[in-house]
Enzyme design. Sequence first.
Site, PDB file in Angstrom:
ATOM      1  N   GLU A   1       0.798  -1.219   0.000  1.00  0.00           N
ATOM      2  CA  GLU A   1       0.000   0.000   0.000  1.00  0.00           C
ATOM      3  C   GLU A   1       0.835   1.276   0.000  1.00  0.00           C
ATOM      4  O   GLU A   1       0.311   2.366  -0.222  1.00  0.00           O
ATOM      5  CB  GLU A   1      -0.945  -0.003   1.210  1.00  0.00           C
ATOM      6  CG  GLU A   1      -2.061  -1.043   1.078  1.00  0.00           C
ATOM      7  CD  GLU A   1      -2.951  -1.124   2.296  1.00  0.00           C
ATOM      8  OE1 GLU A   1      -2.531  -0.688   3.385  1.00  0.00           O
ATOM      9  OE2 GLU A   1      -4.085  -1.627   2.162  1.00  0.00           O
TER      10      GLU A   1
ATOM     11  N   GLU B   1       7.073 -21.746   8.031  1.00  0.00           N
ATOM     12  CA  GLU B   1       7.508 -20.882   9.128  1.00  0.00           C
ATOM     13  C   GLU B   1       8.571 -21.536  10.009  1.00  0.00           C
ATOM     14  O   GLU B   1       9.234 -20.871  10.793  1.00  0.00           O
ATOM     15  CB  GLU B   1       6.327 -20.453   9.985  1.00  0.00           C
ATOM     16  CG  GLU B   1       5.717 -21.539  10.823  1.00  0.00           C
ATOM     17  CD  GLU B   1       4.625 -20.988  11.735  1.00  0.00           C
ATOM     18  OE1 GLU B   1       4.798 -21.075  12.966  1.00  0.00           O
ATOM     19  OE2 GLU B   1       3.614 -20.482  11.217  1.00  0.00           O
TER      20      GLU B   1
END
Length: 265
Positions: A79, A110
């Site tokens: 963004e 992960e």
Amino acid sequence: MQKITEQAGPYRHLEQQSTLELLTKINREDQKVALAVEKCIPALTALVDDIVPRMQRGGRIFYSGAGTSGRLGVLDASECPPTFGVPPEWVVGLIAGGDHALRHPVESAEDAEGQGWLDLEAHNIGPDDTLIGIAASGTTPYVVGGLKACRERGILTGCVTCNPGAPVTEHADHPIVAVVGPEVVTGSTRMKSGTAQKLILNMITTTTMIRLGRVKDNRMVDMQLSNAKLVDRGTKMIVDALDIPYEEAKRRLLLKGSVRAVIEQ
């Protein structure tokens, strides 16, 4: 270490409750998030004040996370270019498992501690860059590994977690710890923890971009004019700043390509 994020939620027998009861209790818990984030402001101030001079020298911000945390980092990074008119390289979001993990769970990714550094190394991370590791639990090996490697190389590190004393805090120059408490659905850190992380990442990049001059007054003067709504928003900024008719403001905006270029000519 006892993880607050894994403690039993404050409400029991959720499946027996009405929609109204459930929504009310979720909202009641969500109201605690902003207050928890408020307590992080001193630590956030120190982090941003260390980031800004590095970015003025050409440094970048890297986010590293897995699952929800990784997705939030990628979201905040993505963004920044449309909002502040900056190159996508200024803020980079990395998620364990790569872009595929944005839409599909890659849960085992992960656990690869070494991959955290390898993904950063692929972007030629250097001494003027900053790594912010995002992990609600604060134990994610992918994030911890990246933080460790950066710290060993003198690269500035921060972390965003919801568990005090979590491993990520041991490897961060600037640990940001938002203690939001147990989740309504026990262990579902996409809820309060994720909301806190989203608020904190917004605060980091927005404040940094303002300090770097990417906002004038309270306006996104460098935003990308990528659709009609944003052209209209930019035109209204120019009308307000220069006190000229709407159509003339729009003509100048489309000619110059940015609000800043019009109001600073």
